[in-house]
Motif scaffolding. Structure first.
Motif, PDB file in Angstrom:
ATOM      1  N   PRO A   1       0.827  -1.218   0.000  1.00 48.02           N
ATOM      2  CA  PRO A   1       0.000   0.000   0.000  1.00 48.02           C
ATOM      3  C   PRO A   1       0.856   1.261   0.000  1.00 48.02           C
ATOM      4  O   PRO A   1       1.932   1.289   0.607  1.00 48.02           O
ATOM      5  N   ASN A   2       0.377   2.255  -0.693  1.00 51.43           N
ATOM      6  CA  ASN A   2       1.078   3.530  -0.766  1.00 51.43           C
ATOM      7  C   ASN A   2       0.665   4.382   0.427  1.00 51.43           C
ATOM      8  O   ASN A   2      -0.383   5.018   0.428  1.00 51.43           O
ATOM      9  N   ILE A   3       1.473   4.360   1.487  1.00 51.52           N
ATOM     10  CA  ILE A   3       1.166   5.097   2.714  1.00 51.52           C
ATOM     11  C   ILE A   3       1.907   6.425   2.683  1.00 51.52           C
ATOM     12  O   ILE A   3       3.143   6.442   2.611  1.00 51.52           O
ATOM     13  N   PRO A   4       1.189   7.538   2.706  1.00 50.99           N
ATOM     14  CA  PRO A   4       1.883   8.838   2.677  1.00 50.99           C
ATOM     15  C   PRO A   4       2.818   8.986   3.868  1.00 50.99           C
ATOM     16  O   PRO A   4       2.484   8.610   4.990  1.00 50.99           O
ATOM     17  N   HIS A   5       4.005   9.498   3.597  1.00 52.45           N
ATOM     18  CA  HIS A   5       4.987   9.658   4.681  1.00 52.45           C
ATOM     19  C   HIS A   5       4.601  10.841   5.554  1.00 52.45           C
ATOM     20  O   HIS A   5       3.843  11.723   5.153  1.00 52.45           O
ATOM     21  N   GLY A   6       5.130  10.850   6.751  1.00 55.33           N
ATOM     22  CA  GLY A   6       4.844  11.935   7.674  1.00 55.33           C
ATOM     23  C   GLY A   6       5.618  13.193   7.312  1.00 55.33           C
ATOM     24  O   GLY A   6       6.454  13.202   6.409  1.00 55.33           O
ATOM     25  N   ARG A   7       5.340  14.237   8.015  1.00 55.16           N
ATOM     26  CA  ARG A   7       6.048  15.499   7.806  1.00 55.16           C
ATOM     27  C   ARG A   7       6.336  16.126   9.160  1.00 55.16           C
ATOM     28  O   ARG A   7       5.663  15.815  10.147  1.00 55.16           O
ATOM     29  N   PRO A   8       7.331  16.978   9.226  1.00 52.61           N
ATOM     30  CA  PRO A   8       7.657  17.601  10.520  1.00 52.61           C
ATOM     31  C   PRO A   8       6.506  18.465  11.020  1.00 52.61           C
ATOM     32  O   PRO A   8       5.722  19.008  10.237  1.00 52.61           O
ATOM     33  N   SER A   9       6.412  18.582  12.320  1.00 60.46           N
ATOM     34  CA  SER A   9       5.413  19.477  12.903  1.00 60.46           C
ATOM     35  C   SER A   9       5.881  20.920  12.769  1.00 60.46           C
ATOM     36  O   SER A   9       7.045  21.199  12.443  1.00 60.46           O
ATOM     37  N   ILE A  10       4.960  21.844  13.009  1.00 59.39           N
ATOM     38  CA  ILE A  10       5.310  23.257  12.951  1.00 59.39           C
ATOM     39  C   ILE A  10       6.433  23.566  13.938  1.00 59.39           C
ATOM     40  O   ILE A  10       7.409  24.244  13.606  1.00 59.39           O
ATOM     41  N   LEU A  11       6.291  23.049  15.164  1.00 58.21           N
ATOM     42  CA  LEU A  11       7.303  23.341  16.173  1.00 58.21           C
ATOM     43  C   LEU A  11       8.644  22.724  15.799  1.00 58.21           C
ATOM     44  O   LEU A  11       9.702  23.313  16.027  1.00 58.21           O
ATOM     45  N   GLY A  12       8.611  21.511  15.225  1.00 56.27           N
ATOM     46  CA  GLY A  12       9.855  20.889  14.791  1.00 56.27           C
ATOM     47  C   GLY A  12      10.548  21.708  13.720  1.00 56.27           C
ATOM     48  O   GLY A  12      11.773  21.868  13.729  1.00 56.27           O
ATOM     49  N   GLU A  13       9.770  22.237  12.773  1.00 56.22           N
ATOM     50  CA  GLU A  13      10.350  23.070  11.728  1.00 56.22           C
ATOM     51  C   GLU A  13      10.934  24.358  12.313  1.00 56.22           C
ATOM     52  O   GLU A  13      12.024  24.805  11.913  1.00 56.22           O
ATOM     53  N   CYS A  14      10.196  24.956  13.275  1.00 57.15           N
ATOM     54  CA  CYS A  14      10.682  26.195  13.894  1.00 57.15           C
ATOM     55  C   CYS A  14      11.978  25.956  14.670  1.00 57.15           C
ATOM     56  O   CYS A  14      12.910  26.767  14.608  1.00 57.15           O
ATOM     57  N   ILE A  15      12.031  24.856  15.405  1.00 52.98           N
ATOM     58  CA  ILE A  15      13.237  24.549  16.178  1.00 52.98           C
ATOM     59  C   ILE A  15      14.437  24.407  15.256  1.00 52.98           C
ATOM     60  O   ILE A  15      15.518  24.963  15.511  1.00 52.98           O
ATOM     61  N   GLN A  16      14.260  23.667  14.162  1.00 51.51           N
ATOM     62  CA  GLN A  16      15.377  23.469  13.243  1.00 51.51           C
ATOM     63  C   GLN A  16      15.782  24.779  12.573  1.00 51.51           C
ATOM     64  O   GLN A  16      16.977  25.057  12.384  1.00 51.51           O
ATOM     65  N   ARG A  17      14.791  25.588  12.212  1.00 50.32           N
ATOM     66  CA  ARG A  17      15.081  26.870  11.563  1.00 50.32           C
ATOM     67  C   ARG A  17      15.856  27.794  12.501  1.00 50.32           C
ATOM     68  O   ARG A  17      16.844  28.432  12.099  1.00 50.32           O
TER      69      ARG A  17
END
Length: 485
Positions: free
Chosen positions: A229-245
Motif C-alpha cells: 500500500p502507498n502510505i503517505p509519509h509523515g512530515r515535521p510538525s510546525i514546532l519541529g520546523e521552527c526549532i530546526q530553523r
C-alpha cells in the motif's frame, strides 16, 4: 468483487466463519457478537470488506437501542429514593431504623423522595423523627422507573417494547440514552456450508524448532505478491520546523549549543540567578515541585554555594536556607543552562544558545501553556551594552521575517537593565510578548566567577514565535491534531 483464499484467513476470521456456518441465518449481527463475545467492529469490517461476498449476503437494518449512560452506571443499579421507598412500604418508618438499613446512603435517598414530594419528616412528642409517605403515586412511579432501569441494564431493548413514561423520565435524568446505529442480518449462500477451513500455524516458535514439530504442521501461507500500500509519509510538525530553523540561525551567527536536565534544583533554577527565596515565582502556584525526589544535592563546590549565600543574605537582609535551595523541580526556564555555562567557563568570552522545554504552573489559555519551549541565548564578553542586546535580538527577528518589534523596560531579579520584546500578531490585531531579555547583574555574575566580564541574555517563547510566523490564533492549535496547520 474481492475474494480470498480460506488458507490466508487469520484464526480470528476463520472462527467467525465457523460461527456463521453454525448459526446462519443470523437475524442480528450485534446480538451474535454479544452472545459469542466478539468485537462488533471487527465482524462488521470483515463483512463490509467484500471478502465474504461469495459466501454470505449482508443486509443493513436500522437499530435503536437504549443504553445506560456513564452517569447512570454510577447509580450501581438503584435509582435514588427507590430503596428508601421499599423500606417505607415494609414498615420501617423511624429515621434511626432507616439510617441503620441504608447507612451513608440515607441522605441521598431521602433527598430524592423529599424533592419529589413523596415523603415528609415528622417528629412526635418524644422527639422521635419518622418519615411519612405523603404521595403514594410518587413511589409507584419510581417503582416503574426502577423496573425499566433494571431491564435496560440486563438487556438493551428496542424503543417499541418499553413503557414510554418511565423511559422519558430516565432519559430526562441523563441516566439512559438512545444509541442509533445500523445492525445487519446475515443470510448464508450455498458455498458457505461446503467451505472447508484449516487453521494453519502462523508463528514459528522455539518449541516447534526444538521438537522438530515444524516438519509436520501446516504453516499459514503468505501472499508476497500483493502490492504494497502507498502510505503517505509523515512530515515535521510546525514546532519541529521552527526549532530546526532557529537552531540553524543561531549556528550561522556563531553560537554554540548548550543543554541541561528537565529535573533541576532550586539552586540553579533560582538561587544562582539571584532570585530571592521568598520570590512569588518560587511558589507552587508558579513552579512544579517534585515529591520524588523531593530534593537534589547542592553543588559540590562549597565556595560557589557560600558565595551565593553571601550575596543573597547581603542584598536581601535575611537568612538563606540550603534546604530551600535543594528542592527538586521541573525547570521553569532554560536560564539554569546559562548559569551552569557561566560557572563552567568562568567568564571566558563566548556565545551560547539552547532550545528546550520548560514547565510552569500556568492557566492554559489562548497565549499560555503549562509546557512550552524556551529559546535561550547568552553572549559573554567585554564592552557589551543594552544596545548590543537590542542589536542581537533585532537581527534574530529580522532573519525570521519580523519587522514590527517593540522593546519595553521591565524588571527581572537577575538582569538590569531588562527588556521585554513584543511582536505584532495579526489575527488578534495586537502585540504579543515573545521574550524577555537583559544584562546579567553583578550580583549574579560574581558568585559564578564571571565578575570581570559582561553578559547579555534572552529567553524567547518558541510557540509564540510560531504563532506569529504561521498566523495561528491559539497556542493550543500548534500542538493539536489539526494537520491543516
Amino acid at each position: 468483487m474481492a475474494t480470498l483464499d480460506p488458507a490466508l484467513l487469520t484464526p480470528k476470521q476463520q472462527h467467525f466463519i465457523q460461527l456463521l456456518q453454525q448459526f446462519a441465518p443470523v437475524p442480528s449481527l450485534r446480538q451474535l457478537c454479544r452472545d459469542q463475545g466478539l468485537d462488533f467492529n471487527f465482524a462488521k469490517g470483515f463483512l463490509l470488506s467484500g471478502l465474504l461476498d461469495p459466501w454470505v449476503r449482508l443486509e443493513a437494518q436500522p437499530s435503536e437501542i437504549w443504553e445506560i449512560t456513564p452517569q447512570g452506571q454510577r447509580l450501581q443499579g438503584h435509582l435514588p429514593g427507590h430503596r428508601l421507598g421499599q423500606l417505607l412500604r415494609q414498615g420501617f418508618t423511624t429515621v434511626a431504623d432507616l439510617q441503620e438499613q441504608l447507612g451513608s446512603d440515607f441522605s441521598g435517598e431521602y433527598g430524592a423522595l423529599h424533592q419529589a414530594q413523596g415523603v415528609t419528616l415528622v417528629t412526635d412528642d418524644h422527639g422521635i423523627s419518622s418519615l411519612k409517605i405523603t404521595q403514594p403515586p410518587v413511589l409507584e412511579d419510581l417503582n416503574r422507573c426502577q423496573a425499566l432501569f433494571a431491564t435496560l441494564q440486563a438487556d438493551p431493548s428496542p424503543t417499541d417494547q418499553l413503557d414510554p413514561e418511565p423511559l422519558r423520565w430516565l432519559q430526562d435524568q441523563g441516566w439512559i440514552s438512545l444509541d442509533r446505529d445500523l445492525d445487519y442480518s446475515l443470510h448464508p449462500l450455498p458455498p458457505l456450508q461446503t467451505l472447508e477451513l484449516s487453521l494453519g500455524v502462523t508463528t514459528l516458535t522455539s518449541d516447534l524448532l526444538l521438537s522438530q514439530g515444524w516438519r509436520s504442521v501446516q504453516f499459514k501461507p503468505y501472499n508476497i505478491q500483493d502490492a504494497v500500500p502507498n502510505i503517505p509519509h509523515g512530515r515535521p510538525s510546525i514546532l519541529g520546523e521552527c526549532i530546526q530553523r532557529i537552531r540553524t540561525l543561531f549556528l550561522t551567527m556563531g553560537f554554540d549549543e548548550m543543554a541541561g536536565t528537565i529535573v533541576e534544583s532550586a539552586f540553579w533554577n533560582f538561587d544562582a540567578l539571584f532570585t530571592p527565596q521568598d520570590h512569588p515565582a518560587r511558589e507552587v502556584q508558579d513552579t512544579f515541585y517534585l515529591a520524588d525526589p523531593a530534593a537534589l544535592p547542592l553543588p559540590a563546590d562549597e565556595t560557589l554555594v557560600q558565595r551565593v549565600q553571601q550575596v543573597h543574605e547581603h542584598h536581601y537582609d535575611g537568612p538563606w536556607w540550603p534546604g530551600e535551595a535543594s528542592r527538586a523541580l521541573l525547570r521553569a526556564h532554560t536560564t539554569p543552562f546559562t548559569a551552569r555555562q557561566l560557572y563552567k567557563t568562568q567568564g571566558q568570552p563566548g556565545k551560547y544558545f539552547s532550545i528546550d522545554k520548560v514547565f510552569r504552573n500556568e492557566n492554559v489559555d489562548r497565549t499560555h501553556l503549562a509546557e512550552f519551549h524556551q529559546i535561550e541565548g547568552v553572549v559573554i564578553g567585554e564592552l557589551l551594552s543594552i544596545r548590543s542586546l537590542m542589536g542581537y535580538l533585532g537581527y534574530f527577528y529580522e532573519q525570521l521575517g519580523f519587522q514590527d518589534l517593540k522593546f519595553k523596560p521591565t524588571y527581572n531579579p537577575y538582569t538590569e537593565p531588562s527588556l521585554e520584546v513584543y511582536a505584532y500578531h495579526a489575527p488578534s490585531d495586537s502585540y504579543l510578548e515573545v521574550g524577555n531579555s537583559g544584562m546579567f547583574r553583578r550580583e549574579m555574575l560574581e558568585p559564578l566567577g564571571c565578575g570581570e566580564v559582561s553578559a547579555i541574555a534572552w529567553g524567547l517563547g518558541l510557540e509564540r514565535i510560531a504563532l506569529l510566523l504561521y498566523g495561528v490564533d491559539r497556542l493550543s492549535d500548534l500542538i493539536g491534531a489539526d494537520s491543516r496547520i
